[in-house]
Structure formats: C-alpha cells, structure tokens
Design an enzyme around this catalytic site. Sequence first.
Site, PDB file in Angstrom:
ATOM      1  CB  CYS A  90     -84.310  -5.586  33.137  1.00 50.49           C
ATOM      2  SG  CYS A  90     -84.404  -4.226  31.959  1.00 50.49           S
ATOM      3  CG  HIS A 107     -85.613 -11.723  32.037  1.00 55.91           C
ATOM      4  ND1 HIS A 107     -85.891 -10.709  32.916  1.00 55.91           N
ATOM      5  CD2 HIS A 107     -85.033 -11.139  30.957  1.00 55.91           C
ATOM      6  CE1 HIS A 107     -85.479  -9.558  32.393  1.00 55.91           C
ATOM      7  NE2 HIS A 107     -84.967  -9.789  31.204  1.00 55.91           N
ATOM      8  CD  GLU A 157     -85.782 -16.907  31.087  1.00 58.32           C
ATOM      9  OE1 GLU A 157     -86.350 -16.155  30.262  1.00 58.32           O
ATOM     10  OE2 GLU A 157     -86.111 -16.969  32.297  1.00 58.32           O
ATOM     11  CE  LYS A 189     -89.795  -8.982  32.294  1.00 52.38           C
ATOM     12  NZ  LYS A 189     -89.296 -10.228  32.941  1.00 52.38           N
ATOM     13  CG  HIS A 220     -89.183  -5.706  30.596  1.00 53.81           C
ATOM     14  ND1 HIS A 220     -88.993  -5.926  31.954  1.00 53.81           N
ATOM     15  CD2 HIS A 220     -87.959  -5.823  30.033  1.00 53.81           C
ATOM     16  CE1 HIS A 220     -87.712  -6.150  32.177  1.00 53.81           C
ATOM     17  NE2 HIS A 220     -87.062  -6.086  31.037  1.00 53.81           N
ATOM     18  CG  PHE A 263     -79.989  -3.510  28.760  1.00 57.75           C
ATOM     19  CD1 PHE A 263     -80.354  -4.671  28.096  1.00 57.75           C
ATOM     20  CD2 PHE A 263     -80.554  -2.312  28.330  1.00 57.75           C
ATOM     21  CE1 PHE A 263     -81.253  -4.651  27.035  1.00 57.75           C
ATOM     22  CE2 PHE A 263     -81.463  -2.277  27.273  1.00 57.75           C
ATOM     23  CZ  PHE A 263     -81.802  -3.444  26.630  1.00 57.75           C
TER      24      PHE A 263
END
Lengths: 83, 420
Positions: free
Chosen positions: B170, B310, B321, B342, B347, B408
């Site tokens: 991502c 994010h 975050e 998002k 996403h 990931f």
Amino acid sequence: MAATLEEIVDGLAEIVNEIAGIPVEDVQLDKSFTDDLDVDSLSMVEVVVAAEERFDVKIPDDDVKNLKTVGDAADYIAKHQAA
Amino acid sequence: MSSTNRTVVVTGIGATTPLGGDSASTWEGLLAGRSGVRPLEGERYVGLPVRIAAVAAVDPGDVLPRPLARRLDRSAQFALIAAREAWADAGYTAKAGEDTAVDPDRLGTVIASGIGGVTTLLDQYDVLKERGERRVSPHTVPMLMPNSPSANVSLEVGARAGVHTPVSACASGAEAIGYAVEMIRTGRADVVVAGGTEAAIHPLPIAAFANMMAMSKNNDEPTKASRPYDTARDGFVLGEGAGVVVLESAEHAAARGARAYCEVLGQGLSSDAHHIAQPEPTGRGIAKAMENLLDNTDLKPSEVMHLNAHATSTPQGDVAEVKALRRVLGDDLDHVAVSATKSMTGHLLGGAGGIETVATVLALYHRVAPPTINVDDLDTEVDADIVRDTPRALPTGTIAAINNSFGFGGHNVVLALRTV
C-alpha cells in the site's frame, strides 16, 4: 456445410473488428494483418483462435507465420475446414 | 544536465477514483465529503463476509476504445486514463519528441501498483479451467505483470529515460513518486510521469483481506464503513482507481512556461522489521521515515500546515501513525490540518499514494484541506487536529504538506510538498 470464401472473409472481418477495432469494410483480401490492420503478433494469436472456433479448423502455430494477409488466411481456412 | 539537488515541481495531475473520472470531479467529491463506497452487486459476491467496496465512479471500459481496453488489465486502464489527463494538464500536446517541448530520452515513467494484474490472472485461470488452454489470452502476461501500467504509460507518452515499478504493497504509489523525484534530482530525467494504480475488486482478494481481519464488515451502511479515527472503525474498505502526476525539474518547467502547482521536496523512507502485516504499534518506523524526511529535505516542521494521513480505518494503524506524528513534530503538529481522505475514497492499496498525492497537490494549490468523514466519536488516542466533515482553509504564505503511505511488509514512505 463448409463456409464459402466470401463467408470466411466476412467472418475474419468481424473477428478483426472485435480484436483490433478496424471497420469490417476495411478488412479486404489484400490487407496485411500486421501492416494494415493493426494486428500484432499477440493479437494474431487471438485472430487465429477465434477463426479456428468459428470455422471448425485447426491452424498449427507453424502455419500461422505464413498467413500474412486476409487472403492467405481465408484460403487456408477454405482448404482446411472440416467438410 | 546532471545535478543532485534540482528542484522538482508538479506540472500536471490526473486521477480516476471512486469519487470521479478525473481529478476535478474527485476533488469536488472530496470537498463535498462524499463517500465512494457502495454495495458490491452480483452473484459472485454473495456469501462473502465483505460485500462493499469503493468502485471507480467511471468505468474505464466506457472511456477507452474496446480494442485497447481488452489488452490492458483494469489497473493499467486506470493508469492510462489518469496519465493522459496529467499529461494534457501539464500542457503537453503529443508524445515526447512529437511535442518538442520534451525529449524522449529525458522522460521517464514510474507507476506502481500493490498487487498488479490480479483480476487478469484470476479471470484467465477461469478461462483455462472452463474453456481450455487454447483460449487463454496471449495478452495475459503483458496484462498481469506489475510493471504493465508503467510500461503502457511509457508507450503512451514516449518515455525512454526509464520505466520503473517499485512494489511495496500500500506504499507503492508513494514510493513511485519518491523514486520519480530522485530520477529528476539525480539528473536521469527532466520529466517523469509518476503515480499509483490498483484494480483488485474481485472475490478472491476480498476474501483474503477479510480473512486477515483487515477489512470493514459494515455491509449494512457502506458509506459509513470507512471511518478513520472513529472509535467504531473496524478495518479498511477496498477501493480502485489511479492517481498520476507529471513531475518536472523546475528549470524544465520554467523554460517551457509551464504552470507549477507546487514543489515536491522529497521523501523519507524506512522499514519496520516488525511483522509482515501488522503495524508497529508505537509508530517507531513511521517516525523514522519522518525524521529521514526532515534530514533529507529543507522542510521545516513550522511550515507544515496539512497532512494527508495514511489512516486506513484500522484499529491499530490509525493510532500508531498519529503517535509517530506527535513524536516527530511535537507542538508543530498542533498547526497541521490532518485529513484522512480514505474515509471517502476507500483504500486503493498501491493506488492510494497516487490519488492522495493528487489530493495533497490540490490542497496546497487551492489552500484548502479536504475533510475526514464518519468521525462521529473521535478516538481519544488520536492526539491531532483532524479536519472533520467540512473542508478547512489553509493559511497564506509559504506552506508545506506531508503525504503518508505505509504498506504490508513494513514499508513507510513519507512525501513532502510545498507551495511555490
């Protein structure tokens, strides 16, 4: 019953239209798949497979390279299609 | 030509997203606080634990001619549409060389996706099983390879300085833009078309992500499902689309009289070495990426007024975050308007860094931060100023923004942009 040469050309025109977006009326016997009809080597495989299914004919990979024009393909199919 | 410290500016933007088929309609949707999430119709989604996604607002098959579309994976279709918009928006009228304002040997493309042509792979496997090997498309490999979007965009614009595809789940889209900035800075190219794309809405990826317990299962209220920072958040919502920018050395842009939306100062990178999929809970790796950003660029924390987070709407990730932001920026985080777009777009995995860079560029250019929707009950651990529900004006003067993307595998990519 075997397809006539005219029916084969019409069928190839529909296939080329579907795959390369070329108008059916532009798909003529003397047209080269690569130079005139925007059919590259990968798309030619698609044309061959679609033609095999439509006309009940087997076109071995070794013969595909000899099919430069629509006329070459139509003649090949006319000669090799199941009676 | 070669230099290691050239200024890089954004001269063109393009997008096709769950909110709109171009960057203007996407921006309008973001400012309006509209959700792009909808129910997934069709028999193949029946029985899945997740039956919602942020589907592209405009189907790429309605935009591209059929002979072209049928030989491109959906991810490459999105990339091509966004790249065409960005290329025209930058003022280019034809491919490099034909448009003499850009030399093909000085033009590159860096377009990334998280998982490449996954729907092509799955669809062609169905063809193999159901119709036999002879019917498997000869276009399958060029369609499914992850570099296909970047390569197809290079064909479109005539780029010969290099075609690249960084893959970092991502974070891929953001890494692509960072890579493009470096190409220009180090003198390899003058112009680079860069961004991210993704098209993974299919029962298999959905089942797989759902089994990781990473996705929201709020099937009853699709538009409420993506809710970063809210106490009821239960995972991300899969989205699809692409965002692309044209990056250019400031000298090259000035020489042809191009409009510069903003400057891209550079990137900060790090990796977690913590877990293959779980975020590191303290935000240590994210903080390291931000520290590297501050070391690598002349960005000053005092000028950061906006951050596109994010924040995917997962319980752990959103908080980690924010902890990292506070640790690195300290009190300077108090003047940062934080947006989690998002909440509206879902996403887009590898596409996220692309569309969120486009959103960050427009936020600086128009000096307005888009909202975060669905924050009905703000998590008390979120110690940051979240822009909620309606857009917020950003200050005048020179201001900067940060765009965060994590993936990931423990990838952390942080980009900094500044008004010009």
